[in-house]
Design a protein around this motif. Structure first.
Motif, PDB file in Angstrom:
ATOM      1  N   VAL A 265       0.864  -1.180   0.000  1.00  0.00           N
ATOM      2  CA  VAL A 265       0.000   0.000   0.000  1.00  0.00           C
ATOM      3  C   VAL A 265       0.899   1.229   0.000  1.00  0.00           C
ATOM      4  N   LEU A 266       0.803   2.026  -1.059  1.00  0.00           N
ATOM      5  CA  LEU A 266       1.593   3.248  -1.181  1.00  0.00           C
ATOM      6  C   LEU A 266       0.652   4.438  -1.094  1.00  0.00           C
ATOM      7  N   ASP A 267       0.765   5.212  -0.019  1.00  0.00           N
ATOM      8  CA  ASP A 267      -0.013   6.445   0.137  1.00  0.00           C
ATOM      9  C   ASP A 267       0.861   7.578  -0.403  1.00  0.00           C
ATOM     10  N   VAL A 268       0.505   8.085  -1.579  1.00  0.00           N
ATOM     11  CA  VAL A 268       1.381   9.010  -2.308  1.00  0.00           C
ATOM     12  C   VAL A 268       0.966  10.453  -2.045  1.00  0.00           C
ATOM     13  N   HIS A 269       1.904  11.254  -1.560  1.00  0.00           N
ATOM     14  CA  HIS A 269       1.709  12.662  -1.207  1.00  0.00           C
ATOM     15  C   HIS A 269       2.787  13.507  -1.873  1.00  0.00           C
ATOM     16  N   ARG A 270       2.760  14.790  -1.526  1.00  0.00           N
ATOM     17  CA  ARG A 270       3.916  15.643  -1.733  1.00  0.00           C
ATOM     18  C   ARG A 270       4.172  16.388  -0.433  1.00  0.00           C
ATOM     19  N   ASP A 271       5.421  16.752  -0.189  1.00  0.00           N
ATOM     20  CA  ASP A 271       5.813  17.408   1.052  1.00  0.00           C
ATOM     21  C   ASP A 271       5.546  18.906   0.938  1.00  0.00           C
ATOM     22  N   ALA A 272       5.803  19.630   2.019  1.00  0.00           N
ATOM     23  CA  ALA A 272       5.739  21.094   2.031  1.00  0.00           C
ATOM     24  C   ALA A 272       6.960  21.586   2.771  1.00  0.00           C
ATOM     25  N   LEU A 273       7.841  22.283   2.078  1.00  0.00           N
ATOM     26  CA  LEU A 273       9.117  22.709   2.646  1.00  0.00           C
ATOM     27  C   LEU A 273       9.167  24.229   2.770  1.00  0.00           C
ATOM     28  N   VAL A 274       9.223  24.691   4.012  1.00  0.00           N
ATOM     29  CA  VAL A 274       9.288  26.126   4.298  1.00  0.00           C
ATOM     30  C   VAL A 274      10.387  26.353   5.322  1.00  0.00           C
ATOM     31  N   GLY A 275      11.324  27.238   5.018  1.00  0.00           N
ATOM     32  CA  GLY A 275      12.401  27.540   5.939  1.00  0.00           C
ATOM     33  C   GLY A 275      11.943  28.362   7.119  1.00  0.00           C
ATOM     34  N   SER A 276      12.820  28.521   8.082  1.00  0.00           N
ATOM     35  CA  SER A 276      12.478  29.263   9.297  1.00  0.00           C
ATOM     36  C   SER A 276      12.157  30.726   9.008  1.00  0.00           C
ATOM     37  N   ASP A 277      12.635  31.236   7.866  1.00  0.00           N
ATOM     38  CA  ASP A 277      12.366  32.624   7.504  1.00  0.00           C
ATOM     39  C   ASP A 277      11.176  32.749   6.545  1.00  0.00           C
ATOM     40  N   GLY A 278      10.466  31.632   6.336  1.00  0.00           N
ATOM     41  CA  GLY A 278       9.309  31.659   5.450  1.00  0.00           C
ATOM     42  C   GLY A 278       9.609  31.349   3.998  1.00  0.00           C
ATOM     43  N   THR A 279      10.879  31.113   3.668  1.00  0.00           N
ATOM     44  CA  THR A 279      11.243  30.807   2.289  1.00  0.00           C
ATOM     45  C   THR A 279      10.659  29.458   1.872  1.00  0.00           C
ATOM     46  N   VAL A 280      10.090  29.415   0.674  1.00  0.00           N
ATOM     47  CA  VAL A 280       9.569  28.169   0.117  1.00  0.00           C
ATOM     48  C   VAL A 280      10.684  27.479  -0.665  1.00  0.00           C
ATOM     49  N   TYR A 281      10.877  26.184  -0.389  1.00  0.00           N
ATOM     50  CA  TYR A 281      11.904  25.405  -1.055  1.00  0.00           C
ATOM     51  C   TYR A 281      11.269  24.296  -1.889  1.00  0.00           C
ATOM     52  N   LYS A 282      12.015  23.830  -2.870  1.00  0.00           N
ATOM     53  CA  LYS A 282      11.617  22.621  -3.561  1.00  0.00           C
ATOM     54  C   LYS A 282      12.784  21.654  -3.576  1.00  0.00           C
ATOM     55  N   ALA A 283      12.459  20.387  -3.361  1.00  0.00           N
ATOM     56  CA  ALA A 283      13.469  19.337  -3.340  1.00  0.00           C
ATOM     57  C   ALA A 283      13.645  18.819  -4.752  1.00  0.00           C
ATOM     58  N   VAL A 284      14.804  19.070  -5.348  1.00  0.00           N
ATOM     59  CA  VAL A 284      14.997  18.746  -6.758  1.00  0.00           C
ATOM     60  C   VAL A 284      16.397  18.216  -6.995  1.00  0.00           C
ATOM     61  N   THR A 285      16.501  17.263  -7.904  1.00  0.00           N
ATOM     62  CA  THR A 285      17.796  16.781  -8.369  1.00  0.00           C
ATOM     63  C   THR A 285      17.769  16.839  -9.888  1.00  0.00           C
ATOM     64  N   ALA A 286      18.776  16.273 -10.527  1.00  0.00           N
ATOM     65  CA  ALA A 286      18.806  16.235 -11.991  1.00  0.00           C
ATOM     66  C   ALA A 286      19.026  14.808 -12.443  1.00  0.00           C
ATOM     67  N   ILE A 287      18.205  14.359 -13.369  1.00  0.00           N
ATOM     68  CA  ILE A 287      18.362  13.045 -13.982  1.00  0.00           C
ATOM     69  C   ILE A 287      18.444  13.261 -15.484  1.00  0.00           C
ATOM     70  N   ASP A 288      19.572  12.895 -16.059  1.00  0.00           N
ATOM     71  CA  ASP A 288      19.848  13.134 -17.470  1.00  0.00           C
ATOM     72  C   ASP A 288      19.691  14.612 -17.815  1.00  0.00           C
ATOM     73  N   GLY A 289      20.083  15.471 -16.892  1.00  0.00           N
ATOM     74  CA  GLY A 289      20.033  16.901 -17.124  1.00  0.00           C
ATOM     75  C   GLY A 289      18.682  17.534 -16.900  1.00  0.00           C
ATOM     76  N   ALA A 290      17.660  16.748 -16.599  1.00  0.00           N
ATOM     77  CA  ALA A 290      16.311  17.293 -16.395  1.00  0.00           C
ATOM     78  C   ALA A 290      16.008  17.413 -14.907  1.00  0.00           C
ATOM     79  N   LYS A 291      15.395  18.527 -14.517  1.00  0.00           N
ATOM     80  CA  LYS A 291      15.034  18.711 -13.116  1.00  0.00           C
ATOM     81  C   LYS A 291      13.982  17.680 -12.707  1.00  0.00           C
ATOM     82  N   THR A 292      14.241  17.039 -11.591  1.00  0.00           N
ATOM     83  CA  THR A 292      13.401  15.941 -11.122  1.00  0.00           C
ATOM     84  C   THR A 292      13.155  16.104  -9.629  1.00  0.00           C
TER      85      THR A 292
END
Length: 390
Positions: A265-292
């Motif tokens: 059973v996979l319960d699929v969500h997305r996270d919410a990343l906010v820094g202590s100063d209110g900055t919104v972040y996104k968790a991203v890497t690169a696969i074959d040069g494409a943002k993932t």
């Protein structure tokens, strides 16, 4: 008129001939019964499946397969839509107050509304969340666990533990249930991926842009790999966000009663990343040069008081998946997280919460992350398929 790709046709014809020749030689040498058993064992061998996927993803790992197998595996259509070949880590960003690799507060908990997204994509700060130190983590077997409970975990022992279940063949019935306790979670609008928000500017009931779309992408890849998937499309977090898990739990129980072949059973969500100063972040890497979008495996526990007798089994599954993710895509997965809430994972050993990116990511980044996760996880799942229904 459809264009004929003569090069591809020639390769596939040669691949078929070589595969038939190899099978004929195998039959001559060991007999039909032994050959059938050997082929079944090969298909269920996790190392072979992983090596085959590596070959499909690019030149790495070709030496691990014989010539005829390289030809046969190389003709798979699984990655035609988006064929990543390797992982790359983007340049590190400086002056980021978000703790490196660690998740934000539990924005996916039952009683907490997610924070708003940035007004524009340019307001989002990119981070590749990978551990650079063992401080703050439980480590073992090359894995990192962010333990947000007071429970003691021997991660090395967990990584070596055998799973307490196996999967029946796909023909017997659905093997995997994909569900979304927070189906209306969405991503930062970008390009053509814009939507009408529902109650919150990071959520929408439009299934073209919320977690149902991400689940569809996982289902597609799993199915192409030969796994059987049941995808629940109910909106358990709309119109009321609070109590989402209380509503999705009975649905999981009903599915398990109706389809006893479901073991994952996979319960699929997305996270919410906010820094202590209110900055919104996104968790991203690169696969074959494409943002993932990066993904994160979340394991529930009984630390919050919910009876949960098999959270260790779920953690063992997460460890095996994390190993698979790290092997195929070294920077795709953030460290695993163990949390106090059970997240309905007490209903079945083999249950996990999968966070695909965060609310700062774009939908396309999330879909790329979902595809990569499904390929790596699918290799592990195929290794759990048993020969017959017991």
């Amino acid at each position: 008129m459809r264009r004929i790709h003569w090069g591809r046709l020639l390769r596939r014809s040669l691949s078929l001939c070589m595969a038939v020749l190899a099978l004929w030689l195998l039959l001559l040498g060991v007999g039909a019964g032994a050959a059938e058993r050997s082929l079944e064992a090969l298909g269920q061998n996790e190392d072979f499946v992983t090596a085959a996927l590596r070959l499909e993803l690019g030149p790495a790992g070709q030496e691990s397969l014989p010539f005829w197998q390289r030809l046969a595996v190389g003709q798979s259509s699984l990655l035609e839509a988006n064929p990543p070949k390797h992982s790359e880590t983007p340049e590190p960003l400086e002056s980021a107050p978000l703790p490196n690799a660690q998740p934000a507060p539990d924005h996916d908990d039952m009683t907490e509304e997610p924070p708003p997204a940035a007004s524009e994509p340019g307001d989002v700060v990119e981070r590749t969340l990978i551990p650079t130190t063992t401080q703050g983590y439980v480590t073992g077997a090359g894995l990192y666990l962010y333990n947000r409970t007071d429970l003691s975990v021997d991660l090395a022992a967990v990584a070596q533990a055998d799973l307490c279940f196996s999967l029946a063949p796909a023909e017997a019935g659905p093997q995997i249930l994909i569900i979304h306790s927070h189906a209306t979670e969405a991503y930062t609008p970008q390009g053509e991926d814009t939507y009408v928000p529902s109650d919150n500017n990071t959520r929408t009931t439009d299934e073209r842009y919320n977690m149902l779309r991400v689940g569809d992408e996982m289902e597609r890849v799993f199915t192409e790999m030969g796994l059987s998937v049941l995808h629940d499309r109910e909106l358990y977090d709309y119109p009321q966000y609070n109590g989402s898990y209380t509503r999705s739990g009975p649905a999981v129980e009903a599915y398990l009663a109706q389809y006893p072949t479901i073991k994952l059973v996979l319960d699929v969500h997305r996270d919410a990343l906010v820094g202590s100063d209110g900055t919104v972040y996104k968790a991203v890497t690169a696969i074959d040069g494409a943002k993932t979008a990066q993904v994160m495996l979340v394991v529930g526990s009984d630390a919050g008081g919910t009876e949960h007798p098999h959270w260790q089994e779920n953690l063992a599954l997460a460890a095996k998946l994390q190993k698979g993710l790290d092997t195929l895509y070294p920077t795709l997965a953030r460290p695993m997280t163990l949390r106090q809430s059970a997240y309905n994972q007490n209903l079945l050993p083999g249950s996990l919460l999968v966070e695909v990116g965060s609310h700062g990511n774009s939908l396309q980044e999330a879909l790329a992350g979902a595809r990569a996760f499904a390929r790596a996880a699918g290799a592990v799942f195929l290794g759990l398929v048993r020969e017959s229904v017991g």
